[in-house]
Design an enzyme around this catalytic site. Structure first.
Site, short mmCIF file in Angstrom:
data_model
loop_
_atom_site.label_atom_id
_atom_site.label_comp_id
_atom_site.label_asym_id
_atom_site.label_seq_id
_atom_site.Cartn_x
_atom_site.Cartn_y
_atom_site.Cartn_z
N LYS A 139 0.61 -1.36 -0.30
CA LYS A 139 0.47 -0.09 -0.08
C LYS A 139 0.63 1.41 -0.26
CE LYS A 139 -2.62 2.82 2.85
NZ LYS A 139 -4.33 3.18 3.16
N TYR A 219 -2.15 -13.57 -31.16
CA TYR A 219 -3.17 -13.58 -31.58
C TYR A 219 -4.19 -14.78 -30.85
CZ TYR A 219 -2.52 -15.96 -36.84
OH TYR A 219 -2.28 -16.60 -37.49
N HIS A 278 -10.02 -27.83 -35.95
CA HIS A 278 -11.55 -26.97 -35.23
C HIS A 278 -11.59 -27.99 -34.20
CE1 HIS A 278 -10.35 -24.13 -38.15
NE2 HIS A 278 -10.19 -24.96 -39.01
N ARG A 440 -29.75 -33.93 -36.36
CA ARG A 440 -28.96 -35.09 -36.50
C ARG A 440 -29.42 -35.90 -37.81
NH1 ARG A 440 -27.13 -37.44 -32.69
NH2 ARG A 440 -28.08 -35.13 -31.07
N PHE A 465 -29.97 -39.20 -28.87
CA PHE A 465 -30.96 -40.06 -29.25
C PHE A 465 -31.24 -39.57 -30.89
CE2 PHE A 465 -34.44 -37.93 -25.89
CZ PHE A 465 -34.72 -36.71 -26.89
N ASP A 470 -35.82 -40.61 -39.43
CA ASP A 470 -35.02 -40.23 -40.65
C ASP A 470 -33.53 -40.52 -40.72
OD1 ASP A 470 -34.68 -38.60 -38.93
OD2 ASP A 470 -35.50 -36.94 -39.66
N ARG A 512 -26.59 -40.06 -22.74
CA ARG A 512 -25.93 -39.44 -23.70
C ARG A 512 -24.79 -38.16 -23.74
NH1 ARG A 512 -30.04 -34.24 -23.55
NH2 ARG A 512 -28.41 -32.72 -22.49
#
Ligand SMILES: NC(=O)c1ncn([C@@H]2O[C@H](COP(=O)(O)O)[C@@H](O)[C@H]2O)c1NC=O
Length: 516
Positions: A139, A219, A278, A440, A465, A470, A512
């Protein structure tokens, strides 16, 4: 810049490294020294003229050292602002001599905790008088210099020769001193918070973390973003603490990818290689040895592996180094390099070669968000649902051992893939990865497209899940023979029916592995 001469110093150090030499240098420069018991003894034994603090205060050190320097004769001497005539006059009235320099380092609290000492012993190692002196001197840096580490002694000796510190130098020392006491108090508060937490309390009421600058980076993610690397003040571990043996300076993106690769490779007990671009794997494989694992991982997507970041969970063999030397690679991180492997890799100027100890998951994974930080237990090895023996066969026939091993591999590997993740595998290696898609189906399309002909007869893992049938339809169409996924969708029946109709084995893990 003007320098203030050092005429009187207070020395009270736990770590007595270099103390006798410093004392001699100070005494030779005409500095009067006052010191606490142990420090006094080291100095006096070395023949350095020194006054014991008890002689200054007229009060003995007491309570097992809990009170030594906590006295106005000491603290008024440290805290007097000598730019103020009133302070100088008061010191004269009180018969207090000012200090120009305080040298102090603190009781080894963190080391005592790390040693497994009991609570009383740890509490005894909470330094009170030391931080008080350090903070007081810091200080009052316009008048006093504060030195808190033997590493600062050479600079002190230079300052003595030059006629004292400049104000600017004292300000830098003061900042370092407050960093030191803040870090110290943070360690004490963390420990005590842990001591007082209820046994079932996973997250403490307060999280104290402090970070030391390792260095600035060229950077950040992009060239217009200034960036730096900080290490945990308790000690740099992981990629931050890795030793760079060769190559250009690590960039911001190199660090994030190396960390992702390192984490992924150590998700397996078998020799494993992860190749990351990435933050996503463009290839991950296990093998009988590390060279085989690398061949398999690279074969997954050789186009994307160009300029990739490679991590292994075994030392790099000469054979693997020969393979890697053929491929443009940004970074390689491994627990070691066998004879000749390093030399071979280092023939490439640009490749960054890192050696890092085995990956250890943090007890709590932290992620800053605006205004706060999220904390969670990491998605570690041995998560529920990791053991194929706990899976439920939801459709098709139970698979053979080799196929089950591939499903096991695919399931573990897909948690290194950013959600939504679909990973196709065969022979302990990824053959097609669909990552980071916002639905998904697209992840399935991507994985199948990347795998090409290798999709036929492969197995697939989905990190969460399938909300519709599809995605599975795309996998089935491509010839995938078995699928592992958590299950739990309200439309599981549709996926089960699609697999059943196609004769594809479908396993549910019940857990999951989202990863963002
Ligand atoms: N209580 C006090 O007044 C006090 N004053 C200085 N200390 C510490 O005592 C140590 C040095 O003691 P010694 O010189 O006796 O070895 C230093 O780590 C210093 O931070 C103190 N100890 C702990 O609180």
């Amino acid at each position: 810049m003007e320098r203030s001469p050092i005429r009187r110093a207070l020395i009270s150090v736990y770590d007595k490294t270099g103390l006798a030499e410093l004392g001699r240098t100070l005494a030779d420069a005409g500095v009067a020294i006052v010191s606490t018991g142990g420090s006094y003894k080291t100095l006096a034994d070395a023949g350095v003229p020194v006054t014991e603090v008890a002689d200054l205060t007229g009060f003995p050190e007491c309570l097992d050292g809990r009170v030594k320097t906590l006295h106005p004769m000491v603290h008024a001497g440290i805290l007097a602002d000598r730019r103020k005539e009133s302070h100088v006059a008061q010191l004269a009235d009180l018969g207090v001599e000012p200090f120009d320099l305080v040298v102090s380092n603190l009781y080894p609290f963190t080391q005592t905790v790390a040693s497994g000492a009991g609570p009383d012993e740890c509490v005894e190692q909470i330094d009170i008088g030391g931080p008080s002196m350090v903070r007081a001197a810091a200080k009052n840096h316009p008048s006093v210099a504060i030195v808190t580490s033997p590493a600062q002694y050479p600079q002190l000796e230079e300052a003595l020769v030059a006629g004292g510190y400049t104000l600017e130098e004292r300000r830098v020392l003061a900042a370092q001193a407050f960093q030191h006491t803040a870090s110290y108090d943070s360690a004490v508060a963390s420990w005590l918070t842990g001591q007082t937490a209820a046994a079932d309390e996973a997250f403490p009421a307060w999280l104290g973390r402090d970070w030391d600058l390792v260095g600035t980076l060229r950077y950040g993610e992009n060239s217009h973003q200034p960036a730096a690397l900080y290490a945990d003040a308790a000690g740099a571990t992981g990629i931050t603490g890795a030793n760079q043996l060769h190559g250009k300076e690590m960039s911001y993106n190199n660090y994030t990818d190396a960390d992702a690769a390192y984490r992924a490779a150590y998700d397996f007990d078998q020799p494993c290689v992860a190749i990351i671009k990435h933050a996503n794997p463009c290839g991950i494989a296990i093998g009988d040895d590390i060279a085989q694992a690398h061949r398999l991982a690279h074969a997954c997507d050789p186009v994307s592996a160009f300029g990739g970041v490679i991590a292994t969970n075994r030392p790099v063999s000469l054979e693997m180094a020969q393979q890697v030397a053929e491929i443009f690679t940004e970074v390689i991180v491994a627990p070691g390099y066998e004879d000749g492997a390093l030399e071979l890799l280092a023939r490439k100027k640009s490749i960054r070669i890192l050696v890092a100890p085995a990956y250890e998951h943090e007890a709590v994974a932290l992620r800053p968000i605006s205004g706060g930080v999220l904390a969670m237990a990491p998605d570690q090895l041995d998560a529920p649902g990791d053991d194929p023996a706990s899976w439920t066969l939801a459709a098709g026939e139970a698979v053979d051992e080799a196929t089950l091993a591939d499903l096991d591999f695919a399931w573990k590997a897909c948690r290194a893939v950013k959600s939504n993740a679909i990973l196709l595998a065969a022979g302990g290696a990824s053959v097609g990865v669909g990552m980071g898609q916002v639905n998904r189906v697209d992840s399935c399309k991507l994985a199948v497209e990347r795998a090409g002909e290798r999709a036929a007869g492969s197995v697939a893992a989905s990190d969460a899940f399938f909300p519709f049938a599809d995605g599975p339809a795309i996998l089935i169409e491509a010839g995938v023979k078995a699928i592992v996924e958590p299950g739990g969708s309200i439309r599981d029946d549709e996926t089960i029916e699609a697999c059943r109709a196609a004769g594809v084995a479908l396993y549910f893990t019940g857990t999951r592995h989202f990863f963002h």
